[in-house]
Design a protein around this motif. Structure first.
Motif, PDB file in Angstrom:
ATOM      1  N   ILE A  45       0.837  -1.204   0.000  1.00  0.00           N
ATOM      2  CA  ILE A  45       0.000   0.000   0.000  1.00  0.00           C
ATOM      3  C   ILE A  45       0.872   1.255   0.000  1.00  0.00           C
ATOM      4  O   ILE A  45       0.628   2.210  -0.747  1.00  0.00           O
ATOM      5  N   ILE A  46       1.919   1.247   0.826  1.00  0.00           N
ATOM      6  CA  ILE A  46       2.824   2.401   0.904  1.00  0.00           C
ATOM      7  C   ILE A  46       3.512   2.638  -0.441  1.00  0.00           C
ATOM      8  O   ILE A  46       3.625   3.777  -0.921  1.00  0.00           O
ATOM      9  N   ALA A  47       3.985   1.563  -1.073  1.00  0.00           N
ATOM     10  CA  ALA A  47       4.652   1.706  -2.372  1.00  0.00           C
ATOM     11  C   ALA A  47       3.693   2.288  -3.412  1.00  0.00           C
ATOM     12  O   ALA A  47       4.066   3.168  -4.211  1.00  0.00           O
ATOM     13  N   LEU A  48       2.448   1.821  -3.413  1.00  0.00           N
ATOM     14  CA  LEU A  48       1.467   2.327  -4.367  1.00  0.00           C
ATOM     15  C   LEU A  48       1.166   3.802  -4.124  1.00  0.00           C
ATOM     16  O   LEU A  48       0.940   4.561  -5.076  1.00  0.00           O
ATOM     17  N   ILE A  49       1.161   4.227  -2.868  1.00  0.00           N
ATOM     18  CA  ILE A  49       0.920   5.644  -2.553  1.00  0.00           C
ATOM     19  C   ILE A  49       1.988   6.518  -3.210  1.00  0.00           C
ATOM     20  O   ILE A  49       1.680   7.540  -3.836  1.00  0.00           O
ATOM     21  N   PHE A  50       3.264   6.103  -3.097  1.00  0.00           N
ATOM     22  CA  PHE A  50       4.342   6.889  -3.707  1.00  0.00           C
ATOM     23  C   PHE A  50       4.248   6.869  -5.231  1.00  0.00           C
ATOM     24  O   PHE A  50       4.445   7.901  -5.894  1.00  0.00           O
ATOM     25  N   ILE A  51       3.941   5.716  -5.807  1.00  0.00           N
ATOM     26  CA  ILE A  51       3.842   5.608  -7.271  1.00  0.00           C
ATOM     27  C   ILE A  51       2.714   6.496  -7.794  1.00  0.00           C
ATOM     28  O   ILE A  51       2.873   7.213  -8.787  1.00  0.00           O
ATOM     29  N   ILE A  52       1.570   6.456  -7.114  1.00  0.00           N
ATOM     30  CA  ILE A  52       0.406   7.250  -7.553  1.00  0.00           C
ATOM     31  C   ILE A  52       0.726   8.743  -7.518  1.00  0.00           C
ATOM     32  O   ILE A  52       0.412   9.486  -8.457  1.00  0.00           O
ATOM     33  N   GLU A  53       1.348   9.201  -6.428  1.00  0.00           N
ATOM     34  CA  GLU A  53       1.665  10.622  -6.309  1.00  0.00           C
ATOM     35  C   GLU A  53       2.687  11.065  -7.354  1.00  0.00           C
ATOM     36  O   GLU A  53       2.573  12.146  -7.933  1.00  0.00           O
ATOM     37  N   LEU A  54       3.658  10.232  -7.638  1.00  0.00           N
ATOM     38  CA  LEU A  54       4.664  10.592  -8.642  1.00  0.00           C
ATOM     39  C   LEU A  54       4.067  10.569 -10.047  1.00  0.00           C
ATOM     40  O   LEU A  54       4.433  11.397 -10.897  1.00  0.00           O
ATOM     41  N   LEU A  55       3.160   9.652 -10.314  1.00  0.00           N
ATOM     42  CA  LEU A  55       2.508   9.615 -11.627  1.00  0.00           C
ATOM     43  C   LEU A  55       1.625  10.842 -11.851  1.00  0.00           C
ATOM     44  O   LEU A  55       1.360  11.231 -12.989  1.00  0.00           O
ATOM     45  N   GLY A  56       1.150  11.444 -10.762  1.00  0.00           N
ATOM     46  CA  GLY A  56       0.262  12.598 -10.878  1.00  0.00           C
ATOM     47  C   GLY A  56       0.968  13.934 -10.972  1.00  0.00           C
ATOM     48  O   GLY A  56       0.310  14.977 -11.091  1.00  0.00           O
TER      49      GLY A  56
END
Length: 434
Positions: A45-56
């Motif tokens: 979940i933590i990894a996905l949070i960082f990926i989502i924010e960077l993709l945005g």
């Protein structure tokens, strides 16, 4: 409607759904017999949070160094919140992976430090990949324009149509050449020949036969599309393709690339990204907000749902269903199914269902409950006559409706004729007094 739909952002939106699913699985891990994977799911979940924010990063203004730093700072803040709240549901206060440990306090500290760093970097920021200016652009290609029809609005023309884009989205068309707008209203037909350049804010496809563009026209329209054209004006209708604002009688509509607000007497709905908040049952907007505007003059016609607004330098007309409201200076005309009214300076006339009131200078005529009252200065006369009562209702409605013909043509109220018609009515009523 105008959000960037690039692959990067579509992937980000997809991963948000995956993250939400993982959060649900983590919350009910005990029932799903996944308790032994408690920390592994949390790290995913933590990894996905960082990926989502960077993709945005750079959704609206482009990718910059400060934008990346702020995205990481935001991710750490969300992680801090997740670890802190997750502690109430069995998440360890300290998570460790390959020698790296993180706690809610440490994540919050990273967020604050990175937020400060982002603010400092933003002072001398530089673009890594910036989009074109945050403004609509007229493309240097043209198509033959012969007119269009949209929801009762007829646009006749002969010239060229240039696409206007905001990012990769086409949000409207710039028209070079002759344009005439015609629209039927409950009190007549409005017909106006426009002085170019003209812009039509719509998603409709006007592509026809390709023709050679006029670079000078493209540059002229592009320079005129800045929102600065609205500075100093109390605009109740604004349409720039990607920014739409409509304020009318009991109705407000605002649409930005990331925000939409609909406010009606029945309720209110606010959309922020994928989140919707509503109170009551606001009526949904059917179709789109369609606008035709003279860039160099004051004419603008806007259609949104069953509402039509026509604005010029001299007057404004708003139509809601069968109700028409005209305003120009101190003049106001309203025509509806069961109500008509007209006011201009010291003159006012209103006719409703079973009642009417006429005021002209120091004379007031009112009709209600089968009787008529006339006040002239300090003198008051009462006529108890059904015939006189019906006469006032009939004449008052006739006066307003005949004035509406001049109003819809932009000629305003004919005060001389209005005074004459009211005085004729007074003379007829005086016969009932003997």
């Amino acid at each position: 409607m105008f959000e960037d739909e690039g692959l990067r952002f579509r992937i980000g939106n997809f991963l948000k759904g995956i993250t939400a699913l993982l959060l649900v699985i983590w919350v009910f891990r005990g029932w799903l017999d996944l308790e032994r994977y408690n920390e592994q799911i949390a790290w995913a979940i933590i990894a996905l949070i960082f990926i989502i924010e960077l993709l945005g990063v750079g959704r609206w203004l482009g990718i910059t160094l400060s934008g990346i730093i702020f995205a990481v700072a935001k991710a750490f803040f969300i992680v801090a919140l997740f670890i802190f709240v997750g502690g109430w549901l069995g998440l360890p206060s300290e998570l460790a992976l390959y020698g790296f440990t993180i706690t809610a306090k440490k994540a919050l500290a990273y967020s604050i430090v990175l937020g400060i760093a982002g603010l400092l970097v933003a002072r001398f920021d530089f673009p890594i990949r910036r989009k074109r200016d945050f403004m609509p652009k007229v493309e240097k290609k043209a198509y033959e324009f012969t007119g269009l029809t949209y929801d009762g609005i007829v646009v006749r023309g002969n010239g060229k149509a240039y696409p206007i884009k905001f990012g990769k989205k086409r949000v409207g068309w710039a028209i070079e050449g002759d344009v005439t707008v015609e629209v039927k209203t409950p009190i007549g037909t409005v017909r106006k020949r426009l002085i170019g350049p003209t812009v039509i804010w719509t998603r409709l496809n006007l592509e026809g036969r390709k023709v050679s563009p006029n670079p000078a026209f493209v540059d002229t329209v592009t320079s005129m599309l800045s929102p600065r054209i609205y500075e100093g004006k109390a605009e109740s209708v604004i349409d720039l393709g990607f920014i739409k604002v409509y304020e009318g009688d009991g109705f407000e509509y605002v649409k930005l690339p990331f925000l939409e607000v609909i406010s009606t007497p029945e309720g209110e709905e606010i959309r922020i990204g994928p989140i919707k908040i509503h109170e009551g049952r606001p009526r949904k907007i059917k179709g789109e907000m369609f606008t035709i505007r003279e860039l160099g003059n004051g004419f603008q016609l806007t259609k949104v749902d069953d509402r039509l607004s026509i604005v010029t330098d001299e007057f404004r007309i708003e139509i809601v269903g069968n109700k028409v409201t005209y305003r120009s200076g101190s003049e106001k005309l309203t025509v509806g199914d069961n109500y008509v009214s007209l006011s201009s300076g010291d003159i006012s006339i209103s006719v409703g269902k079973g009642s009417a009131k006429i005021r002209i200078e120091d004379a007031i005529i009112s009709a209600r409950d089968g009787k008529v009252k006339i006040r002239i200065g300090d003198s008051i006369h009462t006529i108890r006559s059904e015939e006189a009562f019906k006469l006032v209702l009939k004449k008052a409605k006739e006066i307003v409706e005949e004035q509406s013909e001049d109003v819809i043509e932009g000629l305003g109220v004919d005060k001389a004729r209005l005074n004459r018609r009211v005085k004729e009515l007074l003379d007829e009523l005086m016969k009932f007094l003997g």
